[in-house]
Write an enzyme that holds these catalytic residues in place. Structure first.
Site, mmCIF file in Angstrom:
data_model
loop_
_atom_site.group_PDB
_atom_site.id
_atom_site.type_symbol
_atom_site.label_atom_id
_atom_site.label_comp_id
_atom_site.label_asym_id
_atom_site.label_seq_id
_atom_site.Cartn_x
_atom_site.Cartn_y
_atom_site.Cartn_z
ATOM 1 N N ASP A 110 0.667 -0.999 0.022
ATOM 2 C CA ASP A 110 -0.014 -0.004 0.137
ATOM 3 C C ASP A 110 0.911 1.299 -0.018
ATOM 4 O OD1 ASP A 110 -2.086 -1.849 0.289
ATOM 5 O OD2 ASP A 110 -2.444 -1.216 2.015
ATOM 6 N N GLU A 185 -7.398 -3.502 -3.641
ATOM 7 C CA GLU A 185 -8.774 -3.110 -3.249
ATOM 8 C C GLU A 185 -9.488 -1.700 -3.454
ATOM 9 O OE1 GLU A 185 -10.669 -4.761 1.013
ATOM 10 O OE2 GLU A 185 -9.301 -3.151 1.231
ATOM 11 N N GLU A 189 -8.192 5.105 -3.743
ATOM 12 C CA GLU A 189 -7.017 5.629 -2.986
ATOM 13 C C GLU A 189 -5.748 5.628 -3.831
ATOM 14 O OE1 GLU A 189 -7.315 5.393 1.567
ATOM 15 O OE2 GLU A 189 -7.861 3.489 0.684
#
Length: 402
Positions: A110, A185, A189
């Site tokens: 991430d 996912e 973002e």
């Protein structure tokens, strides 16, 4: 969005000012991880931008001071410091932020999600304190390089760590540690990270970072529309949903990593809403169909109390197609619990500005990366440009407007 809320029926500027004042002196947590920190800073930044628009210099300066001090803490290191710092791991060619969270350190997960918030924060500070980047910009550029170095010969970081040019989108799992391959996912973002590069490059005059952001943003938008939304009905087969919440190398599903249920499976593809989210309204037919499914499969219309049903995010998405309906839902549920990372001021401002503007008009393009047109039901088109410089500039739109 620009401050045009006064053109929206029912908007109360006094109420907006009160919502800004509610959080203008909020502090950031004394200990948190890099992901939650980013969301908390974003909550303040979006509110501070609105404060500047309405002339509340006190609120703007208060939030600017809070965000700048914490950001500089993250970007610097003192001997013995254990929180709010970055560490370069030579074995993994990776910049790691501590405290980490969500496997950002141990699994290199991430990085684009986390750093997108930090880069947006830096763009905000540089906008309102020009020259700040002269001292702190090199560390922000390191965050850009860590997640998306455009130099194939970079001696510190791999080429486009999180982004796959072949797939056309980012992957989030550092080691691809699941049987289904790698995954992503939260496309919203990921798109925020891409937009953060456009803002950082624009506000600092770094055209190479700006153009990298444009490449990532436009390419990933196309991938999101195909592989997460299947807007053109040519990817999913016997799936039954309008959106995928987790895309894998060899699979897709409608779940989340924290088990948030159906409501979270929609929300994670929308949060956070900001100017870089307008791609969600480019296809008005699909956006309306997705909202209809969200309304039928969650408790959004009945104001269900559910920590994984992010009412503000849902309403802001609805405003891209029907802002008045979103305002009506907002007005019906003033006592809701706000999702961490969201301010009531931003929701109120966003809904009423979208009501004044009308839907984004994707048929009109421009020769500037921070320009967009909106056309309302009456046929009135509003042209919006963000100019970070102090110099006048001419922006040409494809319908002939300048």
């Amino acid at each position: 969005l620009p401050y045009l809320a006064n053109y929206s029926s029912g908007f109360d500027p006094t109420s907006l000012n009160q919502k800004i004042q509610l959080i203008e002196n909020d502090a950031l947590s004394s200990y948190t991880d890099s992901y939650n920190e980013g969301q908390a800073m974003n909550r303040l930044i979006q509110t501070a931008r609105i404060a500047e628009q309405v002339g509340d210099t006190s609120a703007l300066n208060s939030i600017l001071k809070t965000v700048k001090e914490r950001l500089e803490d993250w970007l610097s290191y003192q001997s013995g410091e254990v929180a709010f710092l970055f560490y370069y791991n030579q074995s993994w060619d990776a910049l790691i932020g501590y405290p980490a969270g969500h496997g950002q350190d141990a699994n290199i997960n991430d990085h684009h999600f986390h750093w997108g918030y930090f880069i947006h924060a830096a763009s905000f500070v540089e906008q309102f304190e020009p020259g700040w980047a002269a001292n702190w910009g090199p560390m922000i550029d390191m965050l850009v390089r860590d997640a998306a170095s455009s130099n194939r010969s970079d001696n510190l970081f791999p080429y486009l760590r999180n982004f796959s040019p072949y797939a056309g989108h980012c992957w989030a799992n550092g080691f691809a540690s699941f049987p289904q391959g790698n995954d992503q996912e939260s496309t919203s973002e990921s798109m925020q990270f891409n937009s953060s590069l456009i803002h950082w490059g624009a506000v600092t005059g770094n055209d190479s970072i700006r153009d990298l952001g444009i490449y990532l943003y436009t390419t990933e938008q196309s991938a999101v529309e195909e592989y997460w939304f299947d807007m053109y009905d040519r990817v999913f087969e016997n799936y039954g949903e309008k959106v995928v919440s987790r895309l894998w190398g060899n699979d897709y599903d409608f779940q989340t990593f924290w088990g948030g249920g159906v409501a979270a499976s929609y929300g994670i593809e929308l949060y956070p809403i900001h100017g870089g989210s307008l791609y969600l309204g480019h296809n008005q037919v699909y956006a309306a169909e997705l909202w209809a499914e969200m309304a039928s499969k969650t408790g959004i219309l009945s104001n269900e109390e559910n920590p994984n049903l992010w009412h503000d995010t849902y309403w802001k998405f609805l405003s891209l197609t029907d802002a008045q309906a979103a305002i009506d839902l907002y007005d019906s549920y003033p006592q809701r619990n706000l999702k961490f990372g969201i301010s009531d001021a931003h929701t109120y401002h966003w809904l009423h500005v979208m009501n004044a503007l009308g839907p984004v008009d994707a048929s009109i393009t421009a020769n500037h990366p921070l320009a967009v047109a909106f056309t309302n039901q009456a046929g009135l088109t509003t042209y919006v440009v963000q100019n970070y410089s102090n110099n006048q500039t001419s922006v040409n739109f494809s319908d002939g407007f300048t």
